[in-house]
Design a protein around this motif. Sequence first.
Motif, PDB file in Angstrom:
ATOM      1  N   SER E 227       6.705  12.848  -7.942  1.00 42.81           N
ATOM      2  CA  SER E 227       7.495  12.243  -6.866  1.00 42.81           C
ATOM      3  C   SER E 227       6.579  11.410  -5.978  1.00 42.81           C
ATOM      4  N   GLY E 228       7.133  10.337  -5.428  1.00 42.22           N
ATOM      5  CA  GLY E 228       6.358   9.525  -4.509  1.00 42.22           C
ATOM      6  C   GLY E 228       5.611   8.394  -5.175  1.00 42.22           C
ATOM      7  N   VAL E 229       6.140   7.906  -6.297  1.00 38.10           N
ATOM      8  CA  VAL E 229       5.532   6.783  -7.009  1.00 38.10           C
ATOM      9  C   VAL E 229       6.563   5.675  -7.155  1.00 38.10           C
ATOM     10  N   SER E 230       6.186   4.440  -6.851  1.00 42.22           N
ATOM     11  CA  SER E 230       7.017   3.310  -7.254  1.00 42.22           C
ATOM     12  C   SER E 230       6.114   2.225  -7.816  1.00 42.22           C
ATOM     13  N   VAL E 231       6.697   1.284  -8.541  1.00 46.92           N
ATOM     14  CA  VAL E 231       5.933   0.452  -9.446  1.00 46.92           C
ATOM     15  C   VAL E 231       6.171  -1.034  -9.158  1.00 46.92           C
ATOM     16  N   VAL E 232       5.113  -1.842  -9.343  1.00 46.70           N
ATOM     17  CA  VAL E 232       5.256  -3.299  -9.278  1.00 46.70           C
ATOM     18  C   VAL E 232       4.979  -3.890 -10.662  1.00 46.70           C
ATOM     19  N   ASN E 233       5.080  -5.185 -10.781  1.00 47.86           N
ATOM     20  CA  ASN E 233       4.941  -5.854 -12.075  1.00 47.86           C
ATOM     21  C   ASN E 233       3.524  -5.682 -12.660  1.00 47.86           C
ATOM     22  N   ILE E 234       3.436  -5.848 -13.960  1.00 47.68           N
ATOM     23  CA  ILE E 234       2.166  -5.811 -14.678  1.00 47.68           C
ATOM     24  C   ILE E 234       1.185  -6.809 -14.053  1.00 47.68           C
ATOM     25  N   ASP E 235       0.007  -6.364 -13.747  1.00 42.12           N
ATOM     26  CA  ASP E 235      -1.082  -7.191 -13.200  1.00 42.12           C
ATOM     27  C   ASP E 235      -0.788  -7.735 -11.802  1.00 42.12           C
ATOM     28  N   ASN E 236       0.261  -7.209 -11.132  1.00 40.82           N
ATOM     29  CA  ASN E 236       0.648  -7.747  -9.821  1.00 40.82           C
ATOM     30  C   ASN E 236      -0.114  -7.075  -8.681  1.00 40.82           C
ATOM     31  N   GLY E 237      -1.398  -7.307  -8.641  1.00 44.85           N
ATOM     32  CA  GLY E 237      -2.211  -6.734  -7.578  1.00 44.85           C
ATOM     33  C   GLY E 237      -1.760  -7.203  -6.212  1.00 44.85           C
ATOM     34  N   PHE E 238      -1.412  -8.469  -6.089  1.00 46.33           N
ATOM     35  CA  PHE E 238      -0.942  -8.992  -4.808  1.00 46.33           C
ATOM     36  C   PHE E 238       0.272  -8.203  -4.310  1.00 46.33           C
ATOM     37  N   GLY E 239       1.256  -8.006  -5.195  1.00 49.20           N
ATOM     38  CA  GLY E 239       2.471  -7.306  -4.802  1.00 49.20           C
ATOM     39  C   GLY E 239       2.188  -5.897  -4.307  1.00 49.20           C
ATOM     40  N   ALA E 240       1.268  -5.216  -4.987  1.00 48.51           N
ATOM     41  CA  ALA E 240       0.929  -3.850  -4.585  1.00 48.51           C
ATOM     42  C   ALA E 240       0.226  -3.848  -3.231  1.00 48.51           C
ATOM     43  N   GLY E 241      -0.711  -4.799  -3.039  1.00 47.64           N
ATOM     44  CA  GLY E 241      -1.420  -4.865  -1.765  1.00 47.64           C
ATOM     45  C   GLY E 241      -0.471  -5.169  -0.618  1.00 47.64           C
ATOM     46  N   TYR E 242       0.494  -6.045  -0.869  1.00 51.34           N
ATOM     47  CA  TYR E 242       1.451  -6.425   0.171  1.00 51.34           C
ATOM     48  C   TYR E 242       2.358  -5.241   0.520  1.00 51.34           C
ATOM     49  N   MET E 243       2.870  -4.583  -0.524  1.00 51.14           N
ATOM     50  CA  MET E 243       3.749  -3.415  -0.316  1.00 51.14           C
ATOM     51  C   MET E 243       3.002  -2.333   0.458  1.00 51.14           C
ATOM     52  N   ALA E 244       1.765  -2.074   0.064  1.00 48.83           N
ATOM     53  CA  ALA E 244       0.975  -1.040   0.743  1.00 48.83           C
ATOM     54  C   ALA E 244       0.755  -1.418   2.209  1.00 48.83           C
ATOM     55  N   ALA E 245       0.527  -2.701   2.467  1.00 46.73           N
ATOM     56  CA  ALA E 245       0.311  -3.143   3.852  1.00 46.73           C
ATOM     57  C   ALA E 245       1.569  -2.954   4.694  1.00 46.73           C
ATOM     58  N   LEU E 246       2.728  -3.239   4.119  1.00 50.10           N
ATOM     59  CA  LEU E 246       3.981  -3.017   4.867  1.00 50.10           C
ATOM     60  C   LEU E 246       4.129  -1.545   5.220  1.00 50.10           C
ATOM     61  N   ILE E 247       3.841  -0.669   4.242  1.00 50.47           N
ATOM     62  CA  ILE E 247       3.973   0.770   4.487  1.00 50.47           C
ATOM     63  C   ILE E 247       2.977   1.221   5.553  1.00 50.47           C
ATOM     64  N   ASN E 248       1.824   0.612   5.564  1.00 47.01           N
ATOM     65  CA  ASN E 248       0.746   1.034   6.465  1.00 47.01           C
ATOM     66  C   ASN E 248       0.921   0.524   7.899  1.00 47.01           C
ATOM     67  N   ARG E 249       1.882  -0.358   8.108  1.00 44.53           N
ATOM     68  CA  ARG E 249       2.133  -0.883   9.459  1.00 44.53           C
ATOM     69  C   ARG E 249       2.876   0.141  10.310  1.00 44.53           C
ATOM     70  N   PRO E 250       2.862  -0.056  11.618  1.00 43.23           N
ATOM     71  CA  PRO E 250       3.648   0.842  12.464  1.00 43.23           C
ATOM     72  C   PRO E 250       5.107   0.785  12.044  1.00 43.23           C
ATOM     73  N   PRO E 251       5.740   1.932  11.943  1.00 44.79           N
ATOM     74  CA  PRO E 251       7.130   1.963  11.508  1.00 44.79           C
ATOM     75  C   PRO E 251       8.065   1.345  12.547  1.00 44.79           C
ATOM     76  N   ARG E 252       9.216   0.922  12.073  1.00 49.56           N
ATOM     77  CA  ARG E 252      10.271   0.493  12.982  1.00 49.56           C
ATOM     78  C   ARG E 252      11.024   1.753  13.394  1.00 49.56           C
ATOM     79  N   ALA E 253      10.778   2.204  14.613  1.00 52.75           N
ATOM     80  CA  ALA E 253      11.290   3.526  14.999  1.00 52.75           C
ATOM     81  C   ALA E 253      12.801   3.514  15.113  1.00 52.75           C
ATOM     82  N   GLY E 254      13.375   4.698  15.035  1.00 49.60           N
ATOM     83  CA  GLY E 254      14.819   4.872  14.933  1.00 49.60           C
ATOM     84  C   GLY E 254      15.616   4.343  16.117  1.00 49.60           C
ATOM     85  N   ASP E 255      15.052   4.382  17.318  1.00 48.11           N
ATOM     86  CA  ASP E 255      15.827   4.018  18.502  1.00 48.11           C
ATOM     87  C   ASP E 255      15.827   2.520  18.748  1.00 48.11           C
ATOM     88  N   GLN E 256      15.248   1.779  17.846  1.00 46.51           N
ATOM     89  CA  GLN E 256      15.140   0.332  18.049  1.00 46.51           C
ATOM     90  C   GLN E 256      16.518  -0.304  17.966  1.00 46.51           C
TER      91      GLN E 256
END
Lengths: 256, 256, 256, 256, 256, 256, 256, 256
Positions: E227-256
Amino acid sequence: MDQNSEVRALLDQVRQGNLSVDQAMERLRIEPFEDLGYAKVDHHRAIRQGVPEVVYCAGKTPEQTAGITESLLKRSQANVLLTRATPAHFEAVRKVDDRAEFREMARCIVIHRDSTLYGLGTIMVLTGGTSDMPVAEEAAVTAETLGNKVERVYDVGVAGIHRLLSQSERIMRANVLIAVAGMEGALASVVAGLVDRPVIAVPTSVGYGANFGGLAALLTMINSCASGVSVVNIDNGFGAGYMAALINRPPRAGDQ
Amino acid sequence: MDQNSEVRALLDQVRQGNLSVDQAMERLRIEPFEDLGYAKVDHHRAIRQGVPEVVYCAGKTPEQTAGITESLLKRSQANVLLTRATPAHFEAVRKVDDRAEFREMARCIVIHRDSTLYGLGTIMVLTGGTSDMPVAEEAAVTAETLGNKVERVYDVGVAGIHRLLSQSERIMRANVLIAVAGMEGALASVVAGLVDRPVIAVPTSVGYGANFGGLAALLTMINSCASGVSVVNIDNGFGAGYMAALINRPPRAGDQ
Amino acid sequence: MDQNSEVRALLDQVRQGNLSVDQAMERLRIEPFEDLGYAKVDHHRAIRQGVPEVVYCAGKTPEQTAGITESLLKRSQANVLLTRATPAHFEAVRKVDDRAEFREMARCIVIHRDSTLYGLGTIMVLTGGTSDMPVAEEAAVTAETLGNKVERVYDVGVAGIHRLLSQSERIMRANVLIAVAGMEGALASVVAGLVDRPVIAVPTSVGYGANFGGLAALLTMINSCASGVSVVNIDNGFGAGYMAALINRPPRAGDQ
Amino acid sequence: MDQNSEVRALLDQVRQGNLSVDQAMERLRIEPFEDLGYAKVDHHRAIRQGVPEVVYCAGKTPEQTAGITESLLKRSQANVLLTRATPAHFEAVRKVDDRAEFREMARCIVIHRDSTLYGLGTIMVLTGGTSDMPVAEEAAVTAETLGNKVERVYDVGVAGIHRLLSQSERIMRANVLIAVAGMEGALASVVAGLVDRPVIAVPTSVGYGANFGGLAALLTMINSCASGVSVVNIDNGFGAGYMAALINRPPRAGDQ
Amino acid sequence: MDQNSEVRALLDQVRQGNLSVDQAMERLRIEPFEDLGYAKVDHHRAIRQGVPEVVYCAGKTPEQTAGITESLLKRSQANVLLTRATPAHFEAVRKVDDRAEFREMARCIVIHRDSTLYGLGTIMVLTGGTSDMPVAEEAAVTAETLGNKVERVYDVGVAGIHRLLSQSERIMRANVLIAVAGMEGALASVVAGLVDRPVIAVPTSVGYGANFGGLAALLTMINSCASGVSVVNIDNGFGAGYMAALINRPPRAGDQ
Amino acid sequence: MDQNSEVRALLDQVRQGNLSVDQAMERLRIEPFEDLGYAKVDHHRAIRQGVPEVVYCAGKTPEQTAGITESLLKRSQANVLLTRATPAHFEAVRKVDDRAEFREMARCIVIHRDSTLYGLGTIMVLTGGTSDMPVAEEAAVTAETLGNKVERVYDVGVAGIHRLLSQSERIMRANVLIAVAGMEGALASVVAGLVDRPVIAVPTSVGYGANFGGLAALLTMINSCASGVSVVNIDNGFGAGYMAALINRPPRAGDQ
Amino acid sequence: MDQNSEVRALLDQVRQGNLSVDQAMERLRIEPFEDLGYAKVDHHRAIRQGVPEVVYCAGKTPEQTAGITESLLKRSQANVLLTRATPAHFEAVRKVDDRAEFREMARCIVIHRDSTLYGLGTIMVLTGGTSDMPVAEEAAVTAETLGNKVERVYDVGVAGIHRLLSQSERIMRANVLIAVAGMEGALASVVAGLVDRPVIAVPTSVGYGANFGGLAALLTMINSCASGVSVVNIDNGFGAGYMAALINRPPRAGDQ
Amino acid sequence: MDQNSEVRALLDQVRQGNLSVDQAMERLRIEPFEDLGYAKVDHHRAIRQGVPEVVYCAGKTPEQTAGITESLLKRSQANVLLTRATPAHFEAVRKVDDRAEFREMARCIVIHRDSTLYGLGTIMVLTGGTSDMPVAEEAAVTAETLGNKVERVYDVGVAGIHRLLSQSERIMRANVLIAVAGMEGALASVVAGLVDRPVIAVPTSVGYGANFGGLAALLTMINSCASGVSVVNIDNGFGAGYMAALINRPPRAGDQ
């Protein structure tokens, strides 16, 4: 036959006491398959008159090809057929035997030594488009080298059905037909619907996109709704020509 | 139109001072897309005269289907078309509106309320074999429900090309053609070679073995060597009928 | 028409006793299909006004291409379109006719001789990204060469939906639309949801990894949940342009 | 922590001479991984507060399912989530714990024991069509059972883009988004283009013909031209809900 | 925001009688999407601080790449990231801005202008083998250019599990993980089993034979039993780096 | 022939002045294909002596099958062959003609009316395993119904090569061979290596796992390294039997 | 063993009061996996006598390859094997150690330092054709470098079964067999039917058309109807040689 | 051996004049292969001690199965193993021999008549999950019936790597290992990395979505980056158990 007479000679020797049972056992034990193998080859050679010696050049150097050709020329008096050959292969082979001819479009080298006509009827090779011609020529040259009369009807794809139909008289006179087509590969079905003789279908890798290197044409042909069609590998002109030649030979009659 | 008049009313209120700019901003902000959406639907509805309300029954219970039908009947005066329907769906829908008819082979229920002929020419539906008829009928019924004259030419597969050619006069009179075929799916190419009007190709899952559920026919059609062919999903009679109906409608002329 | 007048001449000769019935039979027997074929072509030529002579250059040498072009120029007064052409092809063709233009991005050579506008409305070509432009230009140039007004709306992929929506007014004015997209190929569905006119979807091989040479985009488009979409082969801009041009022509009305 | 204290206790015993070095070696040798394993689990349990105990019911009998549930209920005070459950599974589980609820559309059984909100923002689940709802509900129920606030935006497929856009305000407020779609699966790309938060794409097997059991949607999503999308298995609502919940938890900050 | 103030200005003019309702209608009608589009972009730009301008160089000439870079440099003060770049691209870009750096293994050019750390935790990039490093570096450089702290743990494939386990302390400290692997691609499952944070899996085309250009690794990762795995395209290092960066940003909190 | 005499009669009337050239033109224009079509059928019927009337029962009700059979019985005196038949089909057909026999393993119904032996030699049907027998029997019964002597050599798969070799004498006496095999499908290559007559290969769907419904056997056979093999669709015993029967007929000699 | 004694030393220190429990806890916590990892490697090294150091050269520069080789030469006294090597790799490696030999057909470099015979019996490598020899040689050289006696039996494809059978005495004397074949890949099944020892099947990418880069041969081998066959990746001669060498080593007896 | 003595007897008779050379020829001619075949079988039987008689029940009726079992019981004193058996098969077989036992999870029936331990070491069967157990049990029961000591280590999938590692001591003691896993199938690689003995990998069809009936696991295993792994067909527990048993037997030493 040779092998039979060898065994008979061996049994004779046993009977005459010139060979012990143990010695006979030993000889029978050591090479049962090999003898059988050779016997079969010999037996076949008689029947397989007109079957050329064949070399598949792809992946072989010109030198290797020439060497193999040299040894084949000694093995029999049959024609020699070299498929998937390049001009470089031809240069090397021509040095071995100057009767060698290069059929450029077919990518074949032929050394003609036996001009007997072994085939009973005409083998007709049809193509859907002009791009299918190299594969078609490989089939045609193969069938010719096996001693058959071959007719070519090219560029009669089903998208212009009148071009095919305008040849229907000729088509109906053939004894075996080879339908070569890429892209959607529908030619075989239409041809098989017009005739009552066997049709060998050859898918080609001609096309792009979703033809997936000939897979589309292969699937079309394998799924043909017409009766009397069977299929060889993508771009396998040699296989189709060989199969057609076998069909075109005198049948092995039932009382044999 | 409604949305336009709503926006106009809002602007009128602003102009008259009955609505503050802030209030107007708020209303424009909250539902810009939704309004737009409805506008688009409304705007389209005028153009899309004769487009039926459509329900895809697969995976819906008879009761759900009947409920949706009931609400659709209120939404417009257009025909209602239910595809992939079973007799059980029909039983339920008939209770909602007894004008409902069950086209069994097409697996469609139709509630006919608008008999206007919206199409300009004839839509012709052809099949390779008799097993392709359910998909062909789905296409035909869809096109009819969209207000088109439909002709059916069934069982004219390419393995017996004369059957197809014997219909060529009729075929050449059609404005749009739908070629429905399974197995090797070559029908579309041959038809497109005969006519100079658009051909919609529908691969079917009819066949077995290496047809892989219609994939073979799909690849054949996508790789068609004929010009003027485009393809919809395997067994998607509805999609073909709908596409053909759009083509058959009066064009949106250039100066519009 | 030629063939008709040939048959008429033949019948006249029979009537006048200059040709025996047997001789007439013979002449009709030998080339019934071929004659028919020409008849069909001739008959069509009248209808198919504006249909260019087309040459697919891939796999042909510049010399072959030039030769074919030379013969086509004599056959009719239509435009000549050469697809999948390289600069080398262009060099050779330009020597045959200096009106030849090279549309580099489209990889097309056009010899413009007929500037009639045969299409009724506008054909709009849209792309998901800039890399899809060669295929889109092949479609656009094909449609133009067939006598159509073409609008281009490029780089409006669905990942930035506002770019597409900002063009929605223009999009809704088109009579036929061609949606060209690689990678995930979702453009066709979104466009078809915005308009009520036919959409031709062209998957491209743009992308990498699991797009498998355009298969991913092809499957997306074939599975489109929008009505009014049909699909041509991967990278087949010519096929899409041709299909769109057929749709954009005056319909063959029902009473014909 | 337990394992740490066990090791500490062991070391204490060694230090106090109550355990020989050999005995300690033996205990450390026999289960180094297992201890480590438990340690890891224990250590994680502190962090993984709110992670439910999960049972995948497919292929298990109701009795087996109930038995496993019974033992899980004792192991922790976390919620219990049973996926791919049938009514028969529910009957059996309810006898074990009458707090069990059956979420029929999600095919999930939930035993709610921990109502803490562990997620920081909102997880939004979107679907292309109504048929995608079972998979979407599995994702939503999973995320809820992991302590998240979930919003549902269903039936906003890209073929009617205004339906999706009319929800764009809500969509932009979510912290993590799950896009569930079958057929051509284009929803994920469009959603990712609208937001700047992570999007988990779930292809579904909804569709027919060339969707090949969800393969078409999977390829579409994997090839998405939008940044910020990653994909889970076809129909894997649980996996998407779990992944979204991990993302929605407080991050492990850099100085830890 | 701009668009809002434009609409407000327009409403003000209507209120003041400086603009007729018809004129206002016209202006709202013409560009609703476009305005919205720009609004959305502007709105996002505020939130998307630190998101680099990105250019995908594959298929672009060095000159085109340099031109695009020049215009991007003016558009914002963000970093500029060029992926799939060659030394020739770098030569051209360096002439435009001499701060350009070439990350050779990552095949990326970076123009660093914003050194803010936007990410909350550490993004860890792991590879199965050394051949996976170019894809991993693309992911790492992407994440760094988006303002994240990145750790690299390379050559820890599952066939030598102790190499991976010896890094488990470091692994457990990461906030987001990117598992890059070709051949059988099992790394993602093992990593996801060790941590309780999101894992982005990147299949690579590294391997031969039945890996079919990365398909084998893609299927492995999509079918992960963890559990806790999702996948990007073959050889898509850019996509993985971008997705990881979005996850690593401050979350959009619930009361927004 | 009919069509010829019709044309002759028409020409005679023209010559005699009983028909104007315009009227003759009209009649030639209207039905060229249709006449041709019928002519072709008639012409073929004479040649196709012994070709049975064939019904593919899959997807047809027993009643439909019986109805078709009834009409076929009137059309000619040939044998009638019904493939993919169930006991229910047999019950219905037997009521139409009590000569009907049910070949259960072959899933065929045969109505024998013509016992002429049309084939020249023996057709041999071989199988790899016992599970391939239904497909083999369909081939055998088809060939028999077409008037051929058939020999069966079953369960001689290549994993126990001595079983096949022990039949080599018989095998070498056949005129045409049909190799039926599932799983890895290697039988055709080995058989073709033993004989010098045509081998028709039939892949079967027998097997599990990675045989993918017969695809593995199909690919094996299409890639055969032996000369003289061609392939029909998976499980297509009928197609193989029909092809073998065509090959086994007297050839169309060259001087025809 | 080292790691054990380290732990023992640590426990001793605890017992003697030279190390506090906290300090011991810390040391046990920090590197449990790493120690374990090294321990495992050490432990294995003893058992893995004769296992060569292996470098996969594909994708590595000659310099990198030479550097790695240099470091491997220091690590142990085992043989060094470099696979998928080019002449350029060899030039570089020879400078590092002039004992390096280039096995050109196998595309392997071997540095022989240990001539012990570790294998118990003979490993026999068979090929279907001459084109399969590079893969076969990779297997043979791998097995030899691992200390095994290897016999080669090449060009014994199943289309000429007597060639294989003539070697059956030799074949039956082998302890482990490696069957290397492309095209239809049937060799493994026939060989496994002849022997009662394990057969490792290696599909090769030799062939064209529908062999799809070796997929056809892979599927044939995976579906083998013979018992005692298992399969490695397409063209993976190294993997087969390594597996065969493991099997050929003295077994780990039950009482261990 | 029997066949040898038959041949010897025959030769003796020839030598003694009791059999003419012709008669001897005849007897040798008629059944050379068959004799050879039996010889091979006999010869092997001595070596193949403990190899059970095997029946694959799928597709056979209980009666057929019982009949075959009855005849096998007479042929040798070996164990009898029936795979893919249902309770109905068991009912029928038990009537033939009441020693028959039904191993329900393995779907095997075993008639135990030979309890000799033929294997040298332990065969260990590991599974990734509990759903893989039926395939694993088929492997285990097969190996046991072939006279091997079998250990089972189930549910040690790589997503919880500590479960596998906690068994590493036991794992390292096995002589042959069978790794059974569905979903992503990574177990084989990790196991092969831990041991220095042969690992047989068995992909299972356990999973859903993009596992495509086990294809994903098959590709994972075939692409394993670990040395010492080979693969059998999806769900082929029998094949793995048989292969492992061959490996576990005393080797055929080199001097034989």
